[in-house]
Structures are given as structure tokens and as C-alpha cells.
Design a protein around this motif. Structure first.
Motif, PDB file in Angstrom:
ATOM      1  N   SER A  41       0.852  -1.182   0.000  1.00 35.90           N
ATOM      2  CA  SER A  41       0.000   0.000   0.000  1.00 35.90           C
ATOM      3  C   SER A  41       0.890   1.235   0.000  1.00 35.90           C
ATOM      4  O   SER A  41       1.883   1.282   0.723  1.00 35.90           O
ATOM      5  CB  SER A  41      -0.908  -0.006   1.224  1.00 35.90           C
ATOM      6  OG  SER A  41      -1.683   1.174   1.256  1.00 35.90           O
ATOM      7  N   LYS A  42       0.552   2.211  -0.826  1.00 33.76           N
ATOM      8  CA  LYS A  42       1.374   3.415  -0.883  1.00 33.76           C
ATOM      9  C   LYS A  42       0.525   4.672  -0.902  1.00 33.76           C
ATOM     10  O   LYS A  42      -0.476   4.737  -1.606  1.00 33.76           O
ATOM     11  CB  LYS A  42       2.282   3.392  -2.125  1.00 33.76           C
ATOM     12  CG  LYS A  42       3.328   2.307  -2.037  1.00 33.76           C
ATOM     13  CD  LYS A  42       4.322   2.345  -3.176  1.00 33.76           C
ATOM     14  CE  LYS A  42       5.290   1.156  -3.019  1.00 33.76           C
ATOM     15  NZ  LYS A  42       6.245   1.073  -4.125  1.00 33.76           N
ATOM     16  N   HIS A  52      -5.451   9.788  -2.806  1.00 35.33           N
ATOM     17  CA  HIS A  52      -5.575   8.411  -3.295  1.00 35.33           C
ATOM     18  C   HIS A  52      -4.581   7.504  -2.588  1.00 35.33           C
ATOM     19  O   HIS A  52      -3.497   7.936  -2.201  1.00 35.33           O
ATOM     20  CB  HIS A  52      -5.378   8.342  -4.813  1.00 35.33           C
ATOM     21  CG  HIS A  52      -4.079   8.905  -5.290  1.00 35.33           C
ATOM     22  ND1 HIS A  52      -3.832  10.265  -5.342  1.00 35.33           N
ATOM     23  CD2 HIS A  52      -2.946   8.307  -5.720  1.00 35.33           C
ATOM     24  CE1 HIS A  52      -2.613  10.470  -5.797  1.00 35.33           C
ATOM     25  NE2 HIS A  52      -2.037   9.299  -6.026  1.00 35.33           N
ATOM     26  N   TRP A  54      -2.819   3.644  -2.956  1.00 37.87           N
ATOM     27  CA  TRP A  54      -2.568   2.448  -3.762  1.00 37.87           C
ATOM     28  C   TRP A  54      -2.668   1.200  -2.876  1.00 37.87           C
ATOM     29  O   TRP A  54      -2.122   1.195  -1.770  1.00 37.87           O
ATOM     30  CB  TRP A  54      -1.147   2.479  -4.334  1.00 37.87           C
ATOM     31  CG  TRP A  54      -0.828   3.655  -5.217  1.00 37.87           C
ATOM     32  CD1 TRP A  54      -0.317   4.859  -4.822  1.00 37.87           C
ATOM     33  CD2 TRP A  54      -0.982   3.745  -6.632  1.00 37.87           C
ATOM     34  NE1 TRP A  54      -0.139   5.687  -5.902  1.00 37.87           N
ATOM     35  CE2 TRP A  54      -0.533   5.033  -7.029  1.00 37.87           C
ATOM     36  CE3 TRP A  54      -1.450   2.869  -7.605  1.00 37.87           C
ATOM     37  CZ2 TRP A  54      -0.554   5.445  -8.357  1.00 37.87           C
ATOM     38  CZ3 TRP A  54      -1.453   3.292  -8.925  1.00 37.87           C
ATOM     39  CH2 TRP A  54      -1.015   4.556  -9.300  1.00 37.87           C
ATOM     40  N   TYR A  56      -2.203  -3.052  -3.671  1.00 38.18           N
ATOM     41  CA  TYR A  56      -1.994  -4.035  -4.739  1.00 38.18           C
ATOM     42  C   TYR A  56      -1.107  -5.182  -4.265  1.00 38.18           C
ATOM     43  O   TYR A  56      -0.293  -5.008  -3.368  1.00 38.18           O
ATOM     44  CB  TYR A  56      -1.372  -3.361  -5.968  1.00 38.18           C
ATOM     45  CG  TYR A  56      -0.098  -2.606  -5.674  1.00 38.18           C
ATOM     46  CD1 TYR A  56      -0.126  -1.309  -5.153  1.00 38.18           C
ATOM     47  CD2 TYR A  56       1.150  -3.199  -5.897  1.00 38.18           C
ATOM     48  CE1 TYR A  56       1.041  -0.619  -4.871  1.00 38.18           C
ATOM     49  CE2 TYR A  56       2.320  -2.505  -5.612  1.00 38.18           C
ATOM     50  CZ  TYR A  56       2.262  -1.216  -5.106  1.00 38.18           C
ATOM     51  OH  TYR A  56       3.418  -0.541  -4.813  1.00 38.18           O
TER      52      TYR A  56
END
Lengths: 79, 79
Positions: A41-42, A52, A54, A56
Motif C-alpha cells: 500500500s502506498k 488516493h 494504492w 496491490y
């Protein structure tokens, strides 16, 4: 993952706890969907001028990362 | 940022909400400490086999990133 309301940065959102709760929910679903413990997660923030996050799986997972619909279906099934 | 108790992944922590709350607190303190809105956060997880979350300002900020004590002091003053 983006909030519907506009905030420039994740840190500006008033309900960051709920935002992070959803991040965790999606991360746990991705673990099941892609059969891996390793979900990244970023929070960066200069790619788009809207908050937002991230979320993935690591790149070792099998499957096609361009198959957006198939992957979405897999994640939804594991929510 | 790491939890005192051992968990392999951030996603394994039972109190992830509280963990994220502290991440936000530190991010907001870093904004003040380093005079920037742009604070990054990353959950990767294969660098060390213990849950950890990166929180740090963008590279445009002034100051010395190797000055751990000075930066810690700045962050603490802004908590």
C-alpha cells in the motif's frame, strides 16, 4: 482508492480512520483473491491532485494485472 | 513505525485502525515539522519480517535526513 469528495491529500481527509479501514478491507480481500500474504500500500500523492491510496499484491502473484474486470470480480468475491 | 508486538504483516495486526491513527498523527506532525503538505507513506513489508509502515516527507524539504535526533525532536515538538 479515492474518496468521493475532493481532498488534495490523504492527510486532509476528515475521516481518515474510515478511509484506512476500507484500505485494510481491500487488502485482506486481495490476500484471498490473489493467494498471497504480501499486499503493498502506498500513499504518495503527486501523481493526481486528489487524495488516493494504492493497494496491490506483490508482483510474484500469478494472473494478468491488466485484467481489471476479472481482478475486480476476484476482489469483490473475497470482500 | 512498527508495533511493539510481533506481527509479520501490517494486515495481520488486530488493531490496524489504531496503528493507522498513529500514522496519521505522525504524518500531520511531519507536515508541521518539515513545512510541507506532501508526506508519503508506504506499506511494503519484505525489507524486515516485522510489520512496519514508512512515513516521511518528500525529498524537496530542506534539512538533513541523516539528522535523526534533530528530526525526531522537530516531529515531537509538532505532535
Amino acid at each position: 482508492m479515492i474518496p468521493k469528495e475532493h481532498y488534495r491529500w490523504v492527510w486532509d481527509t476528515p475521516n481518515t480512520e474510515e478511509y484506512f479501514e476500507v484500505v485494510k478491507k481491500i487488502a485482506l480481500a486481495q490476500r484471498m483473491a490473489f493467494n498471497t500474504d504480501f499486499i503493498l500500500s502506498k500513499i504518495i500523492g503527486d501523481e493526481v491532485e486528489h487524495a488516493h491510496i494504492w493497494v496491490y499484491p506483490n508482483k510474484e502473484v500469478s494472473g494478468d494485472k491488466m485484467d481489471f474486470e476479472g481482478n475486480l470480480k476476484l476482489i469483490k468475491e473475497n470482500l
